[in-house]
Structure formats: structure tokens, C-alpha cells
Write an enzyme that holds these catalytic residues in place. Structure first.
Site, PDB file in Angstrom:
ATOM      1  N   GLU A 313      29.573 -39.637  18.598  1.00 16.93           N
ATOM      2  CA  GLU A 313      29.272 -40.619  17.557  1.00 16.93           C
ATOM      3  C   GLU A 313      29.388 -42.067  18.041  1.00 16.93           C
ATOM      4  OE1 GLU A 313      33.411 -39.313  17.654  1.00 16.93           O
ATOM      5  OE2 GLU A 313      31.581 -38.220  17.175  1.00 16.93           O
ATOM      6  N   ASP A 355       4.845 -64.736  41.407  1.00 21.79           N
ATOM      7  CA  ASP A 355       3.897 -65.757  41.837  1.00 21.79           C
ATOM      8  C   ASP A 355       4.560 -66.575  42.936  1.00 21.79           C
ATOM      9  OD1 ASP A 355       1.664 -67.288  41.984  1.00 21.79           O
ATOM     10  OD2 ASP A 355       1.993 -68.388  40.122  1.00 21.79           O
ATOM     11  N   ASP A 620       4.524 -67.788  35.250  1.00 21.59           N
ATOM     12  CA  ASP A 620       4.635 -68.827  34.233  1.00 21.59           C
ATOM     13  C   ASP A 620       3.295 -69.357  33.744  1.00 21.59           C
ATOM     14  OD1 ASP A 620       3.800 -70.169  36.462  1.00 21.59           O
ATOM     15  OD2 ASP A 620       5.388 -71.677  36.456  1.00 21.59           O
ATOM     16  N   ASP A 624      -0.879 -65.232  34.348  1.00 25.76           N
ATOM     17  CA  ASP A 624       0.164 -64.216  34.543  1.00 25.76           C
ATOM     18  C   ASP A 624       0.405 -63.374  33.298  1.00 25.76           C
ATOM     19  OD1 ASP A 624       0.766 -65.065  37.186  1.00 25.76           O
ATOM     20  OD2 ASP A 624       1.937 -66.729  36.381  1.00 25.76           O
ATOM     21  N   ASN A 688      35.324 -28.317  26.673  1.00 23.74           N
ATOM     22  CA  ASN A 688      36.089 -27.924  25.487  1.00 23.74           C
ATOM     23  C   ASN A 688      35.500 -26.697  24.813  1.00 23.74           C
ATOM     24  OD1 ASN A 688      37.947 -29.952  25.771  1.00 23.74           O
ATOM     25  ND2 ASN A 688      36.970 -31.348  24.326  1.00 23.74           N
ATOM     26  N   ASN A 713      39.730 -35.775  18.633  1.00 23.44           N
ATOM     27  CA  ASN A 713      38.437 -36.394  18.898  1.00 23.44           C
ATOM     28  C   ASN A 713      38.452 -37.882  18.527  1.00 23.44           C
ATOM     29  OD1 ASN A 713      35.682 -35.946  19.813  1.00 23.44           O
ATOM     30  ND2 ASN A 713      35.080 -36.443  17.717  1.00 23.44           N
ATOM     31  N   ASP A 717      37.746 -40.890  21.119  1.00 23.11           N
ATOM     32  CA  ASP A 717      36.707 -41.899  20.879  1.00 23.11           C
ATOM     33  C   ASP A 717      37.262 -43.308  21.014  1.00 23.11           C
ATOM     34  OD1 ASP A 717      34.709 -40.061  20.486  1.00 23.11           O
ATOM     35  OD2 ASP A 717      34.916 -40.016  18.305  1.00 23.11           O
TER      36      ASP A 717
END
Length: 878
Positions: A313, A355, A620, A624, A688, A713, A717
Site C-alpha cells: 500500500e 544541438d 532550444d 528542435d 511470508n 505489516n 510499512d
């Protein structure tokens, strides 16, 4: 930029949309009648009119450009498959065991942490991105009346344009609103953003508008917001702004047409891999426990808890936090990240196309020499070149500015007035002005690229003599200019033609039969930092290719000076006739692509992508824009043309190649930290579940209660929230990194079972040594596995974050160390607390912790051995 829109501005019945009704109504009015209707005049609007119209119509902004309201961002944080899974599981648990709210509350806490932190990260990053974008401002040239009534031409932010403003357009400009042309000269507009057609269309003043009444985009006298000027100049009046523009009316189409990036596809593939794994394993756990314990209700709740444990999550939070942290880090280096996902693509980039001018060179061009066709200094060539640059009204490039630095020629220019001009475009590669000096003749002065100029010259001036242009003349001129190119000088040829005075408009056909007068040679020295930056990029696995419209010899010279090994070079004409297969065979061995057109630049970028490369493009100019759009990472600068900035994903506020290296490293750190979480979670979850399957098959009770799994858990987390602030090892940063869902699955299968081995030894320990071998003693068993499982999962953070030996060869950052140590201490205290008693745990004997230390040390040693084998076999870790 988005893909072309699927609609043409009409409703389902084929009638014009309300946003287009006014535009179509104005398309055929005479200029005077149009200005009367709009209450404007050729001199522009005054301050009071502008203020009133801004209040009436609002700012000239398309709604899609605004960040979503905070409430929508909060709701969007729930739109994640893992969050949805958790909410469904909480609902099912409430429905099946409504008397005990502990499980749903724990799930609610987990969802709340993920959603609130994800929302906070996204909200802060969007606000920061908007503030950064405000530093990159597009402007428009307009005529407005000052307080004294005089008209003046000024630059204003595009968002401040109003209906009735008189706008001046030139090559390189973005069309800032829906406009009706009042006057135009050789105006070509790229409407690719609206139509998908790459070929520019010619636009003309009102007399030509009668053709195109059936299709709004075919109206020759109307230009639409978001399109861009390829060549030519024009004066136009604003018809519609913001949401009332054609672009604004299609905002929903734009939002829905966004193309998924490799980053989006990578996240999606990983998410579905984990969801498929969960969908297979949870039913298996349910069935085994139901058959073995004969309590299907308890087996169902246990399976639900396993599903929660398998749900990553925190993935959206970790991803958003990493990307926003990378964007903010780049902002401190004066880099604006317009799109967060570009950070990861930056790190994955293995080819940078750039360039030449302003990136490898100083972008401060000086006019080094002005020569006649005989190679001697020529004041006449300089004078004609000055007049050409002085009187052109289009986009003045750096070469023009270098010529105009010779201000001593201004008295010469004062003798002339401009009659007409033939603007520059990238096919002709030249531009002309037509001047009158009152003597009854017109003087056409043209300057441009050598080959293109020689193709239209019929005469050559040597000294005071004018002779027919022969092949010998052409060879001599080419040899002279090539010699200048070899010295790193860029050369333009200057030519003239005298014509009888006339009132007609001049065009490209008049650029014929010219007299070549001489040439101008310019020097743009290489940057001191260019060689260092290129060397650093190479060291980090990024190849550099130069794709330029400039001369091949000049480009090769500059490349040699900055240490870029030119294995091979080609010109645009060499690849024009190649199909995609032939181009794909050519591109890998070529370092310099010279004299390239805009579409040819984009073809090279797409070829590199077909070959499996992640391509960045730094440019630029208007030429391009197609390549910037097609590249995985489009990079531009704040001083770029409007269309280049619009096409780019990343804007550099300073032209500095060293910033690119920093961006590459930041992108790899970002990606590496995301992969840490994914691989930690995937391998830990797999281990697990494998342990649960073994325990379920042999134990007469559940190896851990559903609430205990949820608490474990939740703590795990929390221990991973600091991952975005971790560092990466130097060897990881040495080469590009890309998504590989197959590698994640393989990693999960290799590393996950290692933890299961020590889970099983813990089962044996609790059963045989501590006597937790009956339902009456299951709380002791469950408490022992709770601590061992939590500590091994927390330690995996340190084991997986580096391919080195953790704690000895590579130490995590302070936030990671601090948070994991805190969770380990908290986890060991829970069995001795009231919370532990609430969720069915009991205190553990002191001897257990000695065995725990031995288990964890053994686990770390075996994981390190498996890591070495995995790296030796597959050549990668994260």
C-alpha cells in the site's frame, strides 16, 4: 505536447462548437470591420480596455494547465489498486466479524498513512512544480497604446493577452491565442498539435480565407492557440483567449490523450505482477487452512490478513515521494521539472542527443572575418550582411546579433528603407530583405548557408569585376569556406540583386540570378565545461550524439575540441532516402548528424528508441521541437523559443551540461530508491506467504493471528517511509537503469525463500525448545514468530538496499537507520505491552532473544551469499 485531438471543433450534429462560433463569424470580415466589432485598432488597446477585458474574460490560460483542486488530489490518492484492495478487505472483515473493530481500524490506519502522505507529497510537489513553471514564462509581442496615446510594441506574458490585442508573430513563436491575420508574409504554421500533420500549412491575410469554410483548421486567415510559427512574419488580432479558444474548448480531449511513458508502463507492470501474485496465493492459504483447521471462518479472516500483508500500500507514496524529492533537488540546481515522471526517465537515459550551439559552445558568437570571394577582407560583404540583419523583422539569431554588433554601419543603414522581406525557413536555409534608397531601384540582399546560396547565384563579384558564376568559381568558394569550417568557423554567403522598383510583393522566386559578393565567418568557441561534462556523461554510461542544422566540418571541429570522439558523421541529405531499417543500421555508429532538418532530427531520435535506447534530446530552437516531443526526455532552456519550451519535459534555467550529469544521477537515485521498496516488499511478501503455507500445513493452530499480521505489516510499512531519503552506491549510479518486471519476479523467487528458511527454524525453535506446541501455548509461538518476522523484514531493508555488505561496506542514510532501529525496538517491546496482550501476544523468555540474535545473523549471512550468487548469475541487483 499531447497527441493530435480526435475532434475538429464540432458537435455531434456537425455544427461548430460555441468556442468556434465567434471565430468562424470573424473569419471573413474585412480588417476594418473586424477591428470595429472587437473595439480595437491597429495601434492596439489601452490600459483601461485591457483591464476591463481581463475582468470579463479572465486570464489567457487553458484550464488543463492549472493544478487540480486539493480535494480532487485527495480523492485521487484513493485511486490505487492496492488501496482499493485494502478497503475491500476492511469491508469484508466488518461484514464477517462486525463485533471486533480492531482489524478494520488497523487497516484504516494503514490506508490513512498511505493516502494522507501520498496526498501531501503530490500536493506539495504540484505546488512546487507550479512555482517552478512560473519561472519559465512565454511572452507575446503586442502593440499597445501608452498613457500618452502613442502606440508601442512590447513583450507581455501570454496569460495577459485579451481579445482585440494586436499581436506580432515571427519564426519560433507559439501562437498565443486564436488570431485572425491582418497582414502576413510567407507565414507557415505547424498545426501538428491539433491535426497531427507534421507538414506546416501556409497562412495568409483575409483575402485568402474564402477557401476553407468547411473546416476551421483550414481557414487560411486564422491561427490557433498552441500552434507555432515555422517561418514568416505576421500581424494579427486576438479573437479568443483561454477556455474560449479552440485549444481551450478541447481541454478534455487533451487530458485524455496523454501517452503513457516508460515510467508509467513500468509502475503498471509491477503493480499487476504483485496483484496477480496476491490473487493466486491468498486463495491457496484460505483453502489449506480451512481443510487443515476445519474452521472456515477463521481461515477466511486469516486469508484476508495475508492479503493485507501482501498489499504494497505504500507504493504510490514511495513513488511520489521519490519523484518529488528528485524534482525539488533539481530545482536547487536551477532546473525546472515540468513532469515528475521525467526524473526517472532522466536516470534511464543512455543516449543524449544535443544541438551544438549553446550546449557544446559558448552561445556567444562573434563575427570573426568578412571576406570577398578572393579570400581577402571585404567591407562590402560586411555592409550587405549588416543591412540584411538590420532590416529583417523575423527571429534574429545569434549570427544576426554578431553582425549587428558593428554599430559603425548604422549611418549606412539610415540611407535605406525596407520594402519587403522573404523570411528564413529551414528548407531554403536563407533569408532576404528588399531595400530602397530613393534612387529608383530596389536592392535584394540575401544571406544564408553556402550550398543553398550558390545554387541561386548566377554571378560572382571578384574585386570590382562581376563575372558569370562558373563551376570553377563554385569550387573555389567551397574550398575557401571548407577551409574556414575546418578552423571551426561557420560561414554564410552574402549575395545581392538589383531590381526595378515595383509595388508587388516579393517572394522566393525573386531569389534567383543573384550576385555572390562575399562571405561572413563566425566563431562560437567551445565551452570550458563541455569536455568535463561529456567525459562525466560517458563515465555514467550516457553516449552523446550531436544532431545539428550546422555545417558538418564546423561541428566535427567543435566535437574534437571538447573531447567527443567522432566515429562517423553524416548529413541530412544522406539519411533522407533511407528507410527505417537502413537508418537503424546507420545510427549506432554515427556521432555527428549535420545539416539536419527538424523532421530528420526526430527520425534519428525515433530510430534510437527502436534500438532499445532511452533518449534525451537537448535543444532550444523551433527546429528542435519535433525531436524534443519524441524524445523520452525533452530538455530545453529558459531562453529557448516558445515551442521548444512547450515541447520539453525539463527546462534548464542555465545552459550547463554539468547540470545534465547531475540530473542523470538524481534520476538514478530516484529510480533506485523506488526499486528498493518494490524488491523489498515483493521478496518479503513471497517469503511470508511461503512460510505461512508451511506452517498452515503442519501446525494445529494459526502461526499468527490476523490482528498480529496487520500490526506487523503496519510497523513494516512505517519502517520503509524513509527510503526516499536513502543514498545509492556509486556503482549503481554508473550506468542507466530501466524497468524490468521479469527481474522483479525472479528476484522475488530467489530472495523470498531465504527468509522462509529462518521462519521455519523459528517454528522449530518455538515448538521444540520453548514448548509452544499446542493450541494452549499458541500465543507464545505467535509472539516469537511476530518478532522474528518483523525484525527480519526490517533488516531486509538494509540487505537489499545495496549490493555491498550492509553496515560494513555500505551504511544507509541517517533517516533509514533511525527509523528501522526505532521499529525494531518497538517490535520487541510489543509482546510485553498492553497492545500485545490486546492482540493475543505474551512476553517472551530472555533466552529467546539469544536465539533471535543467532537467527538474524545467520539470515543476514545467507542473504548476502544469495546476493553474491544472484549478482554473479544475472549481473544486477536493484
Amino acid at each position: 505536447m499531447s497527441k493530435p485531438f480526435p475532434t475538429r471543433g464540432r458537435d455531434a450534429a456537425g455544427a461548430p462548437s460555441p468556442a468556434l462560433a465567434a471565430t468562424l463569424g470573424h473569419a471573413f470580415r474585412s480588417p476594418d470591420a473586424l477591428l470595429d466589432v472587437l473595439q480595437s485598432n491597429p495601434g492596439g488597446l489601452d490600459a483601461e480596455q485591457i483591464r476591463a477585458r481581463l475582468q470579463r474574460d479572465g486570464l489567457n490560460e487553458v484550464s488543463r494547465e492549472k493544478p487540480p483542486h486539493w480535494s480532487l488530489q485527495l480523492l485521487r490518492a484513493f485511486r490505487n489498486p492496492f488501496i482499493v484492495v485494502l478497503l475491500v478487505l476492511a469491508g469484508v472483515q466488518l461484514a464477517t466479524d462486525g463485533n471486533d473493530l480492531t482489524g478494520p481500524l488497523i487497516i484504516a490506519v494503514m490506508v490513512g498513512i498511505s493516502v494522507l502522505l501520498s496526498f501531501t507529497q503530490e500536493y506539495r510537489s504540484s505546488r512546487a512544480a507550479e512555482q517552478l513553471k512560473a519561472m519559465v514564462r512565454n511572452t507575446a509581442t503586442v502593440r499597445r497604446r501608452a498613457s500618452d496615446g502613442h502606440s508601442e510594441q512590447i513583450e507581455v506574458p501570454v496569460r495577459e493577452l485579451v481579445v482585440g490585442d494586436i499581436v506580432q508573430l515571427a519564426a519560433g513563436d507559439m501562437v498565443p491565442a486564436d488570431l485572425r491575420l491582418l497582414a502576413a508574409k510567407d507565414l507557415f504554421i505547424s498545426q501538428a498539435i491539433l491535426t497531427g500533420e507534421s507538414v506546416p500549412v501556409e497562412k495568409a491575410a483575409p483575402a485568402a480565407t474564402a477557401s476553407g469554410a468547411g473546416d476551421p483548421l483550414a481557414l487560411a486567415g486564422v491561427c490557433y492557440m498552441g500552434t507555432n510559427v515555422v517561418s514568416g512574419t505576421a500581424s494579427a488580432v486576438v479573437l479568443a483567449t483561454g477556455a474560449r479558444s479552440y485549444l481551450g474548448s478541447l481541454a478534455h480531449s487533451m487530458t485524455g490523450a496523454r501517452v503513457q511513458t516508460s515510467f508509467d508502463r513500468g509502475i503498471r507492470s509491477v503493480s499487476w505482477l504483485l496483484l496477480r501474485f496476491m490473487a493466486v496465493m491468498v486463495p491457496v492459504v484460505f483453502v489449506i487452512n480451512g481443510l487443515d483447521k476445519h474452521d472456515w471462518g477463521e481461515a477466511f479472516l486469516f486469508a484476508l490478513s495475508i492479503a493485507v500483508g501482501l498489499t504494497p500500500e505504500m507504493l504510490p507514496l514511495i513513488v511520489t515521494a521519490n519523484l518529488s524529492k528528485g524534482a525539488l533537488a533539481m530545482s536547487r540546481r536551477k532546473v525546472v521539472v515540468k513532469r515528475l515522471n521525467a526524473i526517472q526517465n532522466f536516470g534511464a537515459m543512455d543516449v543524449l542527443c544535443t544541438d551544438k550551439t549553446g550546449t557544446l559552445t559558448l552561445d556567444r558568437i562573434v563575427l570573426e572575418r568578412h571576406l570577398g570571394l578572393d579570400g581577402e577582407a571585404s567591407d562590402q560583404a560586411l555592409e550587405y550582411g549588416y543591412l540584411n540583419s538590420r532590416f529583417q523583422t523575423g527571429l534574429k539569431n545569434l549570427l544576426d546579433k554578431a553582425v549587428l554588433a558593428h554599430r559603425e554601419l548604422e549611418p549606412v543603414a539610415a540611407r535605406y528603407r525596407v520594402v519587403d522581406e522573404i523570411p528564413f525557413d529551414f528548407q531554403r536555409r536563407r533569408m532576404s530583405v528588399v531595400l530602397a534608397d530613393g534612387a529608383g531601384e530596389h536592392l535584394l540582399i540575401c544571406k544564408g548557408a553556402v550550398e543553398e546560396m550558390l545554387s541561386i547565384c548566377a554571378w560572382a563579384q571578384t574585386g570590382d569585376a562581376i563575372e558569370p558564376m562558373t563551376e570553377q568559381h563554385r569550387r573555389t568558394i567551397k574550398a575557401m569556406t571548407h577551409s574556414l569550417n575546418e578552423d571551426g568557423l561557420r560561414v554564410l554567403v552574402v549575395a545581392v540583386r538589383r531590381l526595378p522598383a515595383q509595388t508587388r510583393a516579393y517572394g522566393v522566386a525573386d531569389e534567383d540570378g543573384l550576385v555572390a559578393v562575399g562571405c561572413l565567418a563566425f566563431l562560437d568557441p567551445p565551452k570550458d565545461s563541455a569536455a568535463t561534462a561529456i567525459r562525466a556523461l560517458h563515465q555514467h554510461g550516457v553516449a552523446v550524439k550531436v544532431i545539428t542544422g550546422d555545417n558538418e566540418a564546423v561541428t566535427r571541429k567543435i566535437c574534437r575540441e571538447v573531447g567527443l570522439d567522432v566515429a562517423d558523421s553524416v548529413q541530412g541529405r544522406d539519411i533522407e532516402s533511407l528507410d527505417d531499417a537502413a537508418l537503424d543500421a546507420l545510427v549506432p555508429r554515427v556521432t555527428v548528424f549535420a545539416k539536419m532538418s527538424p523532421l530528420q532530427k526526430a527520425r534519428v531520435v525515433r530510430s534510437l528508441q527502436r534500438l532499445g535506447h532511452t533518449v534525451g534530446f537537448l535543444g532550444d530552437g523551433i527546429n528542435d521541437a519535433p525531436a524534443l516531443h519524441d524524445a523520452d526526455v525533452g530538455i530545453s532552456v529558459d531562453t529557448a523559443t516558445d515551442i521548444a519550451k512547450e515541447s520539453a519535459d525539463i527546462i534548464l534555467l542555465e545552459k550547463n551540461l554539468m547540470v545534465l550529469e547531475e540530473g542523470v544521477l538524481e534520476g538514478r537515485v530516484t529510480f533506485g530508491n523506488i526499486m528498493k521498496y518494490i524488491k523489498m516488499t515483493a521478496s518479503s511478501n513471497f517469503g511470508n506467504v511461503f512460510s505461512v503455507l508451511v506452517a498452515s500445513a503442519f501446525l494445529p493452530f494459526l502461526p499468527m493471528l490476523p490482528l498480529q499480521i496487520l500490526v506487523q505489516n503496519l510497523l513494516y510499512d512505517i519502517s520503509q517511509l524513509s527510503i526516499p531519503f536513502d543514498r545509492m552506491d556509486e556503482e549503481y549510479l554508473s550506468k542507466p537503469r530501466k524497468w524490468d518486471a521479469g527481474d522483479i519476479g525472479r528476484f522475488m523467487a530467489w530472495i523470498g525463500p531465504v527468509s522462509s528458511i529462518f521462519d521455519i527454524t523459528t517454528f522449530w525453535l518455538m515448538w521444540r525448545v520453548f514448548g509452544a506446541n499446542s493450541p494452549a501455548r499458541q500465543s507464545l509461538f505467535q509472539s516469537g514468530w511476530f518478532i522474528e518476522g518483523l525484525l527480519s523484514q526490517t533488516l531486509i531493508v538494509h540487505m537489499i538496499r545495496t549490493r555491498r555488505i550492509p553496515f560494513l561496506q555500505s551504511v544507509a542514510s541517517a533517516p533509514v537507520l533511525g527509523l528501522t532501529i526505532a521499529i525494531i525496538v518497538l517490535g520487541m517491546l510489543i509482546p510485553f505491552s498492553a497492545l500485545g496482550a490486546k492482540i493475543g501476544m505474551v512476553p517472551l523468555p530472555p533466552m529467546y532473544f539469544a536465539w533471535l540474535a543467532l537467527t538474524l545473523v545467520s539470515y543476514c549471512v545467507l542473504t548476502q551469499l544469495m546476493k553474491l550468487i544472484y549478482i554473479r548469475r544475472y549481473g544486477r541487483w536493484l
